[in-house]
Design a protein around this motif. Structure first.
Motif, short mmCIF file in Angstrom:
data_model
loop_
_atom_site.label_atom_id
_atom_site.label_comp_id
_atom_site.label_asym_id
_atom_site.label_seq_id
_atom_site.Cartn_x
_atom_site.Cartn_y
_atom_site.Cartn_z
N THR A 1 -3.26 8.89 0.73
CA THR A 1 -3.27 8.78 2.19
C THR A 1 -1.90 9.00 2.82
O THR A 1 -1.81 9.18 4.03
N ASP B 1 0.86 -1.19 0.00
CA ASP B 1 0.00 0.00 0.00
C ASP B 1 0.89 1.23 0.00
O ASP B 1 1.38 1.65 1.05
N SER C 1 0.25 4.71 -1.16
CA SER C 1 -0.79 5.59 -1.68
C SER C 1 -0.42 7.05 -1.44
O SER C 1 -0.17 7.46 -0.30
N ASP C 2 -0.41 7.83 -2.53
CA ASP C 2 -0.19 9.27 -2.39
C ASP C 2 -1.42 9.97 -1.83
O ASP C 2 -1.32 11.08 -1.30
N THR D 1 3.99 11.46 0.83
CA THR D 1 3.68 11.10 -0.55
C THR D 1 4.97 11.07 -1.36
O THR D 1 6.02 11.53 -0.90
#
Length: 739
Positions: A324, A319, A321-322, A414
């Motif tokens: 979150t 995971d 993810s940018d 991110t």
């Protein structure tokens, strides 16, 4: 597989929910029973003994700044108020300008130094080993050294800090060979372009003047790109404004004292950077603290704890993810998907790019030639070797601490954050609070101003000696040279801000700005083709001007072709910021630049050799003022300098081979490091950091103790006392060199 095994383990032996800390977190940070059970089971399957995975809610990454806006109009999401940002940029700049200017005045009074044009641009050509090494460390510590090194640790694991440090240390170690050759063959030189003009003529001089200016522009642009990004993220300061304000801190003392003032300021900057370094490695690996039961645990404190957190992170479901800011799961291209391995395809690729690109920013950067020119003959080779070994620990130890800590702490970052250089402040703030973030900003400001001042005086020397004295006024007096030098410092200081604004003005397809990491990888494509021709300037008498010129231009053209074509080939013909920034594209461009230029230069020089007489460099380069260097006669003897050259070849080349071949090769059989091996790895970074800090802070003080004592006691030394002290210092240098 591990995650599937953990689910099987969960069904066989489900932990008691009351032992799961994250179920009791406050302020809406609690985890679900299902998540806590899964994490606890995974921890047991990994046989973690120092870290309880349920003390962290892995669904909610640790925040290091508020979610609100952070700009000139709204500081709700800022780490510090805008006024504090201005205080750091302007306050530290004013302090170091005044303090360093005072040191220059004290040196004039108590050491009998006169600021002539020669001293302004060469610092008297008698700088000792400790200060030379400190200056090298300071010049080579860019914003990228502090920021980008942690980015590659966040991305690739332990291989990132190693390849950043090793890939950018060997250039300094090897440059010591050229430093000795400058003393042997061109002792009167002020710039490496003067040597090129005497040896290869006007066409080559203009060619490599272009590459030298490109190097300084890229370096200063990257300094301000990284500095402005961090100041904007933590205080909301406008990036363009930051780009213009930061250089003002270096203008005054460089304008007043020239190269020696830059050296003195560099020592102070290096000292502060190393103080910050040891604080962070202590926080990550030696300062264990307990955590509260009702909030997420954001403490480290031992190599074993960092190891277990990184191991657990890499075994979570993938995971990244940018949206979150989550960065969990296996690392693509790494053995076992682990952060804890040197067997990393992307890490190795970055290492090659780093090696090639950084040869250009040392060998084609006037500031490193200027440090070699300024060094005492008996100190030049030792200063570069010591400087390279001390500098190694800054990216290696800092990124092994903060870069890996960002993943161990589950920091909210991110990809754009990381590429902008925000990994170190994120980890520092999570670990140490706002004070950690402020300390990173201070270290960053030290790096920017020290390298910025070195580039100011370097470009000023190029303007003065390679434009004004060469093409406008060959018979310029020392007074006119000094005036032009100071004008050059002032003008380039103003232009630095423009370079930073230009880089910040480039927009990416996603709407952001060009990243520090992208420019860092790109620089070798622009200037890498000049490395081998410039190196052969003093190393091979057969190198011809035609070969050097064609090597530089053909190599650069080939580099751009390889860079663009590789991006197109790997992405179905699509060429844009993202595809050009891929490691494969950058690797093709960087390697083509240095290899193609070397092949062209070598072949043409073999066919039409120059057979240059080295005496022409001594006779062809004249000093503006008739001054005598304050060094001992034995230091200038060819016999001693040849011994020094043999010494730096032995230790410089040998150490370089250990760093880029032997060390990484020895780690391949280790595969994914065990806890004991990682503890050894962290201990090397820890001890190296402490030893480097002690040596680089104490040695310059010890070597200049006579002048320091004269200042503290307000007793200017007489001429006989000064001569006696310098004789003692030089005898020490001679004894050390012989040893």
């Amino acid at each position: 597989v591990r995650f599937a095994q953990s689910n099987q383990l969960q069904s066989n032996q489900e932990p008691a929910t009351e032992e799961m800390a994250c179920l009791n977190f406050k302020d809406g940070n609690e985890c679900t029973t299902a998540d806590a059970t899964t994490w606890a089971a995974l921890g047991k399957s990994l046989m973690l003994t120092e870290f309880d995975p349920t003390t962290v809610n892995w669904r909610k990454p640790a925040t290091w700044k508020d979610d609100g806006d952070c700009d000139m109009d709204n500081q709700d999401g800022c780490l510090m108020p805008l006024s504090a940002g201005f205080a750091i940029v302007l306050g530290f700049g004013a302090f170091f300008s005044i303090f360093t200017s005072v040191l220059v005045l004290l040196e004039k009074k108590f050491a009998g130094v006169t600021i002539t044009s020669e001293h302004f641009n060469t610092a008297g050509r008698n700088v000792k080993t400790g200060l030379t090494a400190s200056v090298i460390v300071s010049q080579w510590t860019w914003a990228a050294t502090l920021l980008q090194s942690s980015n590659v640790a966040w991305s690739y694991g332990i291989s990132g800090p190693f390849w950043y440090a090793a890939g950018a240390s060997i250039q300094v170690l090897l440059f010591g060979i050229l430093a000795i050759e400058v003393k042997r063959k061109a002792p009167n030189s002020h710039t490496f372009l003067e040597m090129i003009y005497v040896r290869w003529g006007k066409a080559a001089h203009i060619t490599f003047l272009f590459f030298a200016f490109c190097t300084s522009v890229l370096v200063t642009g990257m300094l301000l790109l990284g500095g402005a990004a961090v100041m904007n993220a933590v205080s909301g300061m406008d990036k363009a404004l930051a780009c213009f304000l930061i250089p003002w801190g270096v203008l005054l003392y460089t304008f007043v004292g020239g190269l020696k003032a830059t050296f003195l300021a560099s020592y102070l900057h290096t000292t502060i950077i190393f103080i910050g370094l040891v604080i962070f490695i202590m926080a990550v690996y030696a300062d264990a603290k307990s955590c509260k039961d009702d909030e997420q645990c954001n403490q480290l404190g031992s190599a074993g704890l960092v190891f277990e957190r990184l191991l657990f992170n890499s075994r979570l479901p993938n995971d990244k993810s940018d949206a979150t800011g989550v960065h969990q799961g296996p690392v693509d291209g790494n053995k076992g998907g682990s952060y804890l391995t040197m067997v990393s395809a992307d890490g190795l690729m970055f290492g090659v790019i780093n090696i090639v690109g950084n040869f250009g920013t040392v060998f084609v950067d006037q500031s490193y030639w200027q440090s070699a020119i300024a060094a005492q003959p008996s100190s030049a080779h030792k200063g570069y070797l010591l400087g390279g070994l001390v500098w190694f620990t800054i990216p290696f130890a800092l990124a092994t601490s903060l870069g890996l800590a960002s993943n161990a702490l589950n920091a909210k970052l991110t990809t754009d954050d990381a590429n902008a250089g925000l990994v170190p402040p994120a980890a520092a703030i999570i670990l140490l609070g706002d004070g950690g973030g402020v300390l990173i900003i201070i270290m960053l400001f030290m790096a920017i101003t020290s390298t910025g001042s070195a580039e100011c005086i370097a470009v000023s020397s190029l303007i003065t000696y390679d434009i004004y004295r060469t093409y406008i006024n060959p018979n310029a007096t020392g007074k006119k040279i000094l005036t032009v030098s100071r004008i050059g410092v002032f003008v380039f200081g103003l232009l630095m801000g423009i370079f930073g604004v230009i880089l910040n003005s480039f927009e990416t397809p996603s709407g952001g700005n060009i990243s520090l990491g992208w420019v860092y990888l790109f620089m070798g494509i622009v200037i890498g083709s000049a490395v081998i021709p410039v190196s052969l300037l003093l190393l091979w008498d057969k190198t011809s001007g035609t070969g050097a010129i064609l090597g530089a231009w053909v190599g650069q053209a080939g580099a751009f072709v390889a860079w663009i074509s590789t991006a197109a080939e790997r992405n179905d013909g699509e060429v844009n910021y993202d595809t050009l920034g891929q490691n494969e594209s950058m690797l093709a461009g960087n390697v083509t630049a240095i290899l193609l230029s070397g092949i062209v230069c070598f072949i043409i020089s073999l066919i039409w050799p120059q057979n240059f007489d080295w005496k022409m460099l001594k006779d062809g380069i004249k000093r503006v003022e008739d001054v005598t260097d304050d060094v001992q006669e034995w230091e200038t003897k060819d016999e001693f300098l040849l011994e020094s050259k043999a010494w730096i070849i032995k230790w410089g080349v040998g150490t370089s081979l250990v760093l880029i071949l032997l060390w990484p090769a020895a780690t391949v059989p280790w595969g994914v490091l065990s806890k004991s091996l990682y503890s050894l790895w962290a201990s090397i970074a820890f001890v190296w950091g402490w030893l480097a800090a002690i040596i680089i802070i104490a040695l310059p003080i010890w070597e200049n103790k006579a002048t320091i004592f004269a200042v503290l006691s307000c007793s200017p030394a007489t001429m006989s006392e000064t001569a006696m002290n310098k004789e003692m210092d030089n005898e020490g240098e001679k004894t050390s060199a012989t040893a």
